[in-house]
Design a protein around this motif. Structure first.
Motif, PDB file in Angstrom:
ATOM      1  N   ALA A  10       0.839  -1.207   0.000  1.00 60.94           N
ATOM      2  CA  ALA A  10       0.000   0.000   0.000  1.00 60.94           C
ATOM      3  C   ALA A  10       0.871   1.253   0.000  1.00 60.94           C
ATOM      4  O   ALA A  10       0.534   2.252  -0.640  1.00 60.94           O
ATOM      5  CB  ALA A  10      -0.932  -0.002   1.207  1.00 60.94           C
ATOM      6  N   GLN A  11       1.984   1.210   0.704  1.00 56.69           N
ATOM      7  CA  GLN A  11       2.902   2.348   0.737  1.00 56.69           C
ATOM      8  C   GLN A  11       3.480   2.654  -0.643  1.00 56.69           C
ATOM      9  O   GLN A  11       3.859   3.773  -0.920  1.00 56.69           O
ATOM     10  CB  GLN A  11       4.034   2.099   1.736  1.00 56.69           C
ATOM     11  CG  GLN A  11       3.580   2.218   3.172  1.00 56.69           C
ATOM     12  CD  GLN A  11       4.677   1.899   4.156  1.00 56.69           C
ATOM     13  OE1 GLN A  11       5.482   0.986   3.965  1.00 56.69           O
ATOM     14  NE2 GLN A  11       4.702   2.654   5.250  1.00 56.69           N
ATOM     15  N   LEU A  58       0.290   7.098   4.478  1.00 57.79           N
ATOM     16  CA  LEU A  58       0.848   5.745   4.444  1.00 57.79           C
ATOM     17  C   LEU A  58       2.362   5.707   4.203  1.00 57.79           C
ATOM     18  O   LEU A  58       3.059   4.950   4.886  1.00 57.79           O
ATOM     19  CB  LEU A  58       0.143   4.907   3.377  1.00 57.79           C
ATOM     20  CG  LEU A  58      -0.911   3.940   3.890  1.00 57.79           C
ATOM     21  CD1 LEU A  58      -1.647   3.303   2.738  1.00 57.79           C
ATOM     22  CD2 LEU A  58      -0.348   2.917   4.825  1.00 57.79           C
ATOM     23  N   PRO A  59       2.889   6.485   3.276  1.00 65.19           N
ATOM     24  CA  PRO A  59       4.344   6.433   3.072  1.00 65.19           C
ATOM     25  C   PRO A  59       5.147   6.802   4.326  1.00 65.19           C
ATOM     26  O   PRO A  59       6.287   6.363   4.482  1.00 65.19           O
ATOM     27  CB  PRO A  59       4.584   7.447   1.950  1.00 65.19           C
ATOM     28  CG  PRO A  59       3.290   7.493   1.206  1.00 65.19           C
ATOM     29  CD  PRO A  59       2.234   7.312   2.263  1.00 65.19           C
ATOM     30  N   SER A  60       4.551   7.562   5.224  1.00 67.05           N
ATOM     31  CA  SER A  60       5.276   7.956   6.437  1.00 67.05           C
ATOM     32  C   SER A  60       5.072   6.987   7.592  1.00 67.05           C
ATOM     33  O   SER A  60       5.684   7.146   8.649  1.00 67.05           O
ATOM     34  CB  SER A  60       4.853   9.362   6.864  1.00 67.05           C
ATOM     35  OG  SER A  60       3.513   9.357   7.306  1.00 67.05           O
ATOM     36  N   PHE A  61       4.218   5.967   7.426  1.00 68.37           N
ATOM     37  CA  PHE A  61       4.012   4.981   8.493  1.00 68.37           C
ATOM     38  C   PHE A  61       5.277   4.153   8.640  1.00 68.37           C
ATOM     39  O   PHE A  61       5.726   3.499   7.704  1.00 68.37           O
ATOM     40  CB  PHE A  61       2.814   4.079   8.174  1.00 68.37           C
ATOM     41  CG  PHE A  61       2.601   2.996   9.198  1.00 68.37           C
ATOM     42  CD1 PHE A  61       2.187   3.314  10.483  1.00 68.37           C
ATOM     43  CD2 PHE A  61       2.836   1.669   8.882  1.00 68.37           C
ATOM     44  CE1 PHE A  61       1.996   2.318  11.438  1.00 68.37           C
ATOM     45  CE2 PHE A  61       2.656   0.671   9.822  1.00 68.37           C
ATOM     46  CZ  PHE A  61       2.230   0.994  11.101  1.00 68.37           C
ATOM     47  N   ARG A  62       5.873   4.195   9.846  1.00 67.51           N
ATOM     48  CA  ARG A  62       7.157   3.534  10.075  1.00 67.51           C
ATOM     49  C   ARG A  62       7.026   2.207  10.818  1.00 67.51           C
ATOM     50  O   ARG A  62       8.013   1.529  11.056  1.00 67.51           O
ATOM     51  CB  ARG A  62       8.085   4.466  10.847  1.00 67.51           C
ATOM     52  CG  ARG A  62       8.455   5.716  10.062  1.00 67.51           C
ATOM     53  CD  ARG A  62       9.392   6.593  10.852  1.00 67.51           C
ATOM     54  NE  ARG A  62       8.845   6.926  12.160  1.00 67.51           N
ATOM     55  CZ  ARG A  62       8.378   8.117  12.512  1.00 67.51           C
ATOM     56  NH1 ARG A  62       8.425   9.104  11.658  1.00 67.51           N
ATOM     57  NH2 ARG A  62       7.897   8.334  13.716  1.00 67.51           N
ATOM     58  N   SER A  65       4.273   1.458  15.786  1.00 66.48           N
ATOM     59  CA  SER A  65       3.101   0.955  16.512  1.00 66.48           C
ATOM     60  C   SER A  65       2.350   0.061  15.539  1.00 66.48           C
ATOM     61  O   SER A  65       2.676  -0.007  14.354  1.00 66.48           O
ATOM     62  CB  SER A  65       2.217   2.115  16.970  1.00 66.48           C
ATOM     63  OG  SER A  65       1.699   2.813  15.850  1.00 66.48           O
ATOM     64  N   LEU A  66       1.340  -0.606  16.041  1.00 66.36           N
ATOM     65  CA  LEU A  66       0.511  -1.405  15.146  1.00 66.36           C
ATOM     66  C   LEU A  66      -0.185  -0.494  14.156  1.00 66.36           C
ATOM     67  O   LEU A  66      -0.534   0.642  14.482  1.00 66.36           O
ATOM     68  CB  LEU A  66      -0.545  -2.171  15.942  1.00 66.36           C
ATOM     69  CG  LEU A  66      -0.064  -3.283  16.863  1.00 66.36           C
ATOM     70  CD1 LEU A  66      -1.228  -3.828  17.673  1.00 66.36           C
ATOM     71  CD2 LEU A  66       0.601  -4.381  16.060  1.00 66.36           C
ATOM     72  N   PHE A  67      -0.404  -0.978  12.963  1.00 65.96           N
ATOM     73  CA  PHE A  67      -1.109  -0.202  11.953  1.00 65.96           C
ATOM     74  C   PHE A  67      -2.490   0.192  12.468  1.00 65.96           C
ATOM     75  O   PHE A  67      -2.920   1.329  12.295  1.00 65.96           O
ATOM     76  CB  PHE A  67      -1.239  -1.005  10.650  1.00 65.96           C
ATOM     77  CG  PHE A  67      -2.006  -0.274   9.583  1.00 65.96           C
ATOM     78  CD1 PHE A  67      -1.410   0.762   8.874  1.00 65.96           C
ATOM     79  CD2 PHE A  67      -3.320  -0.612   9.298  1.00 65.96           C
ATOM     80  CE1 PHE A  67      -2.114   1.440   7.893  1.00 65.96           C
ATOM     81  CE2 PHE A  67      -4.031   0.062   8.326  1.00 65.96           C
ATOM     82  CZ  PHE A  67      -3.426   1.097   7.617  1.00 65.96           C
TER      83      PHE A  67
END
Length: 180
Positions: A10-11, A58-62, A65-67
Motif C-alpha cells: 500500500a505504501q 501511508l508512506p510515512s508509516f514507520r 506501533s501497530l497499523f
C-alpha cells in the motif's frame, strides 16, 4: 497476505493492498468515529476524511506501533477536530455517543439502557469515558487529544463512572434512575 506485506504494498501505491487494508479496518474505524460524532452522516464523512488522511500518510508509516493503532489515532483525531470545529460554530452542540455494534452488550434492553445512560452524561465525561474505558487510551493520550491535563481526564472518568452507576441502578419497577 500478512498485514505487514499489505502495508508495504500500500505504501508503494498498490490499490488492491489499500483496499484490503480498508476492508480489514473500516468497520472499527467507523464504530469509533460514530461514537465520537453521534451522527451517522457525520460519521461517514469523518470516516472518509480519516481514510483519505491515512492513504496520504501511508508512506510515512514507520511501523513503530501497530497499523490499527496508528489508523485508530488518525480517525479519533479527525473526529475530535471536526467536533472542535463545529463547537466554534455552535457553542451548545450536544455530542451523543453510541455503543459499538460489536460490543459485549448483546441484550437489546441492556444496550438501550447503556446508550441512554451514556447520552445523559455531560460531553466531557462522555468523551473521557468512551476514550478510556471503551477505546483503551491512557489518561496522558486522552489529555493530549483533548488538550487537557491527565489529572482532568482522571477526574472526569471518576465522575462519569459514578454517574453511569447512578443512571444504571435499577428502581422498583425496573425503570432507570435519571438524576442528571
Amino acid at each position: 497476505m500478512s498485514e505487514h506485506d499489505l502495508i508495504l504494498r500500500a505504501q508503494k501505491g498498490d490499490e488492491h493492498a489499500i483496499e484490503a487494508l480498508y476492508r480489514r479496518h473500516s468497520g472499527r474505524v467507523y464504530t469509533v468515529v460514530r461514537r465520537l460524532t453521534g451522527d451517522d452522516a457525520q460519521a461517514e464523512d469523518v470516516t472518509q476524511e480519516a481514510w483519505l488522511r491515512v492513504i496520504r500518510a501511508l508512506p510515512s508509516f514507520r511501523g513503530q506501533s501497530l497499523f490499527s493503532t496508528w489508523l485508530h489515532r488518525i480517525a479519533v483525531n479527525c473526529a475530535l477536530y471536526r467536533k472542535r470545529r463545529e463547537q466554534t460554530r455552535e457553542a451548545d452542540l450536544e455530542l451523543p455517543d453510541t455503543l459499538p455494534d460489536d460490543g459485549p452488550a448483546d441484550e437489546p434492553l441492556l444496550r438501550m439502557r447503556l446508550q441512554r445512560a451514556l447520552d445523559r452524561l455531560p460531553e466531557g465525561m462522555r468523551r473521557v469515558l468512551v476514550l478510556h474505558d471503551v477505546e483503551g487510551y491512557t489518561h496522558e493520550e486522552i489529555g493530549e487529544m483533548l488538550g487537557v491535563a491527565p489529572g482532568t481526564c482522571k477526574s472526569q472518568l471518576f465522575k462519569a463512572r459514578a454517574k453511569m452507576r447512578a443512571l444504571l441502578r435499577p428502581t422498583i419497577e425496573g425503570e432507570e434512575v435519571c438524576s442528571i
